[in-house]
Design a protein around this motif. Structure first.
Motif, PDB file in Angstrom:
ATOM      1  N   ASN A   1     -76.629 -17.354 -55.392  1.00 57.71           N
ATOM      2  CA  ASN A   1     -77.553 -17.570 -56.499  1.00 57.71           C
ATOM      3  C   ASN A   1     -77.681 -16.300 -57.325  1.00 57.71           C
ATOM      4  O   ASN A   1     -77.001 -15.304 -57.049  1.00 57.71           O
ATOM      5  CB  ASN A   1     -78.926 -18.022 -55.982  1.00 57.71           C
ATOM      6  N   LEU A   2     -78.552 -16.331 -58.330  1.00 59.68           N
ATOM      7  CA  LEU A   2     -78.803 -15.166 -59.169  1.00 59.68           C
ATOM      8  C   LEU A   2     -80.249 -14.714 -59.022  1.00 59.68           C
ATOM      9  O   LEU A   2     -81.167 -15.544 -58.982  1.00 59.68           O
ATOM     10  CB  LEU A   2     -78.527 -15.480 -60.637  1.00 59.68           C
ATOM     11  N   HIS A  57     -72.657 -21.849 -53.877  1.00 57.71           N
ATOM     12  CA  HIS A  57     -72.199 -21.254 -52.618  1.00 57.71           C
ATOM     13  C   HIS A  57     -71.200 -20.122 -52.884  1.00 57.71           C
ATOM     14  O   HIS A  57     -70.745 -19.922 -54.007  1.00 57.71           O
ATOM     15  CB  HIS A  57     -71.538 -22.339 -51.743  1.00 57.71           C
ATOM     16  N   PHE A  58     -70.890 -19.397 -51.824  1.00 56.81           N
ATOM     17  CA  PHE A  58     -69.865 -18.356 -51.893  1.00 56.81           C
ATOM     18  C   PHE A  58     -68.988 -18.450 -50.664  1.00 56.81           C
ATOM     19  O   PHE A  58     -69.379 -19.008 -49.639  1.00 56.81           O
ATOM     20  CB  PHE A  58     -70.507 -16.958 -51.955  1.00 56.81           C
ATOM     21  N   LEU A 105     -74.954 -12.742 -39.295  1.00 55.33           N
ATOM     22  CA  LEU A 105     -75.634 -13.153 -40.520  1.00 55.33           C
ATOM     23  C   LEU A 105     -75.308 -12.111 -41.587  1.00 55.33           C
ATOM     24  O   LEU A 105     -75.402 -10.902 -41.330  1.00 55.33           O
ATOM     25  CB  LEU A 105     -77.138 -13.237 -40.287  1.00 55.33           C
ATOM     26  N   TYR A 106     -74.944 -12.554 -42.777  1.00 52.09           N
ATOM     27  CA  TYR A 106     -74.352 -11.673 -43.787  1.00 52.09           C
ATOM     28  C   TYR A 106     -75.111 -11.789 -45.108  1.00 52.09           C
ATOM     29  O   TYR A 106     -75.388 -12.885 -45.585  1.00 52.09           O
ATOM     30  CB  TYR A 106     -72.891 -12.087 -43.966  1.00 52.09           C
ATOM     31  N   LEU A 107     -75.461 -10.642 -45.706  1.00 46.67           N
ATOM     32  CA  LEU A 107     -76.174 -10.610 -46.982  1.00 46.67           C
ATOM     33  C   LEU A 107     -75.486  -9.606 -47.902  1.00 46.67           C
ATOM     34  O   LEU A 107     -75.190  -8.481 -47.497  1.00 46.67           O
ATOM     35  CB  LEU A 107     -77.629 -10.190 -46.757  1.00 46.67           C
ATOM     36  N   LYS A 108     -75.225 -10.035 -49.152  1.00 44.42           N
ATOM     37  CA  LYS A 108     -74.643  -9.109 -50.134  1.00 44.42           C
ATOM     38  C   LYS A 108     -75.340  -9.283 -51.490  1.00 44.42           C
ATOM     39  O   LYS A 108     -75.767 -10.383 -51.837  1.00 44.42           O
ATOM     40  CB  LYS A 108     -73.135  -9.292 -50.261  1.00 44.42           C
ATOM     41  N   TYR A 109     -75.438  -8.185 -52.240  1.00 44.47           N
ATOM     42  CA  TYR A 109     -76.175  -8.193 -53.505  1.00 44.47           C
ATOM     43  C   TYR A 109     -75.448  -7.305 -54.514  1.00 44.47           C
ATOM     44  O   TYR A 109     -75.168  -6.128 -54.244  1.00 44.47           O
ATOM     45  CB  TYR A 109     -77.600  -7.682 -53.279  1.00 44.47           C
ATOM     46  N   ASP A 110     -75.139  -7.870 -55.681  1.00 47.22           N
ATOM     47  CA  ASP A 110     -74.473  -7.101 -56.740  1.00 47.22           C
ATOM     48  C   ASP A 110     -75.480  -6.202 -57.439  1.00 47.22           C
ATOM     49  O   ASP A 110     -76.530  -6.673 -57.895  1.00 47.22           O
ATOM     50  CB  ASP A 110     -73.843  -8.042 -57.772  1.00 47.22           C
ATOM     51  N   ASN A 152     -76.063 -11.235 -58.909  1.00 49.01           N
ATOM     52  CA  ASN A 152     -75.646 -12.202 -57.899  1.00 49.01           C
ATOM     53  C   ASN A 152     -76.114 -11.784 -56.500  1.00 49.01           C
ATOM     54  O   ASN A 152     -76.080 -10.606 -56.135  1.00 49.01           O
ATOM     55  CB  ASN A 152     -74.124 -12.335 -57.894  1.00 49.01           C
ATOM     56  N   ILE A 153     -76.559 -12.758 -55.711  1.00 51.34           N
ATOM     57  CA  ILE A 153     -76.952 -12.518 -54.324  1.00 51.34           C
ATOM     58  C   ILE A 153     -76.390 -13.638 -53.449  1.00 51.34           C
ATOM     59  O   ILE A 153     -76.335 -14.791 -53.878  1.00 51.34           O
ATOM     60  CB  ILE A 153     -78.491 -12.428 -54.176  1.00 51.34           C
TER      61      ILE A 153
END
Length: 343
Positions: free
Chosen positions: A146-147, A164-165, A314-319, A333-334
């Protein structure tokens, strides 16, 4: 253990795996084989791209092309290699889907040599791996995307479960201290696919240097906006796998067998952007695919973290940079999902 004994153990292990490969490979072993195939494809295409980029640099140094032409040529080459990888990996993914279906349907046989082949492999080959400070993994991750707008995801213009990613790549994992297994540096290359599905039948429209969400004049069945990136992720990983000792009293530093925590980031470039819209017209299903920049940033960088046990986390990424270059409203983007690091 003498060298002759070790070589004999490895030979017996390889023979056992070869015998069991006829019909009795376990589900886990078959998954590993497909992962190895994907790893080999990625390395092959990456090596070919490196050679092609070096040729472009030679042209630039010789003055036969300009800097702008060189940059455009590099992006085109990267896109071709990305498509090659996507096509070849797709075939392997179909094999994986079929394998999972066979597993669910109970069509896979339990290996008659399971104890012999797998136990020998763990007690001999993995000892050799446990002595190396650097190991490699195939990484696959998937989840929701999502954003972030004004520091929040609540009230998003994009479907929470429909957006989704997914990400796949290869990493190297290097133990930082010779005699301690806690800290590792994890680095590699990944291909990221970030998808957004707008709500209320909207789609993206590039108006000059602004990219806006607009309502469609037709009833859209689906609207999806995809951005593909090639990135270089780097993480500092804490691996709490206990150090083991072999029969000779030598320490073996294994990984991905206990709690793991990683924190770091990534940087890379955009390979392509595509918008797909679907609707009905006089009883016919219509699909429109639009490729273009849509004023998105050509480069990407961000922070990421993961925590889990064994090969799953569990994986989290943030632009850190916004999706669109010049939009008045900055949106980043997250992604949140599940990540698999397969040795």
């Amino acid at each position: 253990m003498t060298k002759i004994t070790l070589y004999l153990a490895v030979a017996i292990s390889l023979l056992a795996v070869k015998v069991s490969a006829q019909n009795d490979l376990t589900f886990e072993v078959k998954v590993k084989l497909i992962a190895n195939k994907i790893d080999a494809i990625t390395k092959e295409e990456k090596a070919a791209l490196k050679i092609e980029l070096e040729e472009v640099n030679k042209e630039l140094e010789a003055g036969t092309i300009s800097k702008a032409q060189a940059d455009d040529k590099k992006l085109q080459l990267a896109e071709v290699r990305s498509k090659n990888i996507e096509t070849r990996i797709g075939q392997a993914q179909e094999e994986l889907k079929d394998l999972v279906k066979q597993k669910v349907d109970g069509k896979l046989k339990e290996s008659k040599n399971q104890y012999f082949s797998i136990v020998i492999k763990r007690d001999s080959i993995r000892k050799v791996r446990g002595e190396s400070r650097t190991t490699s993994q195939f990484v696959f991750a998937a989840g929701v995307n999502n954003l972030v707008t004004d520091g929040a995801v609540a009230g998003s213009d994009y479907r929470y479960w429909g957006s989704h990613f997914y990400e796949w790549g290869v990493t190297s994992n290097t133990r930082l201290f010779k005699s301690d297994n806690l800290l590792h540096l994890k680095y590699g290359v990944s291909v990221m696919y970030n998808n957004l599905r707008p709500t209320d039948g909207r789609y993206f429209v590039a108006n000059g240097n602004q990219t806006d969400l607009e309502y469609s004049s037709v009833n859209l069945k689906d609207s999806r906006f995809r951005n593909v990136y090639v990135t270089a992720p780097v993480h500092l990983e804490f691996d709490f796998t206990k150090t083991k000792t072999n029969a000779e009293g030598k320490k073996l530093f294994r990984t991905h067998e206990s709690v793991r925590f990683g924190i770091g980031g990534y940087a890379g470039f955009r390979v392509k952007s595509k918008q797909i819209t679907k609707f009905s017209d006089n009883g016919h299903d219509v699909t429109i695919k639009e490729k273009g920049g849509f004023n998105t940033n050509d480069f990407i960088y961000g922070v990421s973290t993961y925590i889990g046990y064994g090969e799953t986390s569990l994986y989290l990424k943030y632009d850190l940079n916004p999706l669109f270059k010049d939009n008045a409203l900055k949106q980043n983007n997250i992604s949140l999902g599940v990540r698999f690091d397969l040795n």
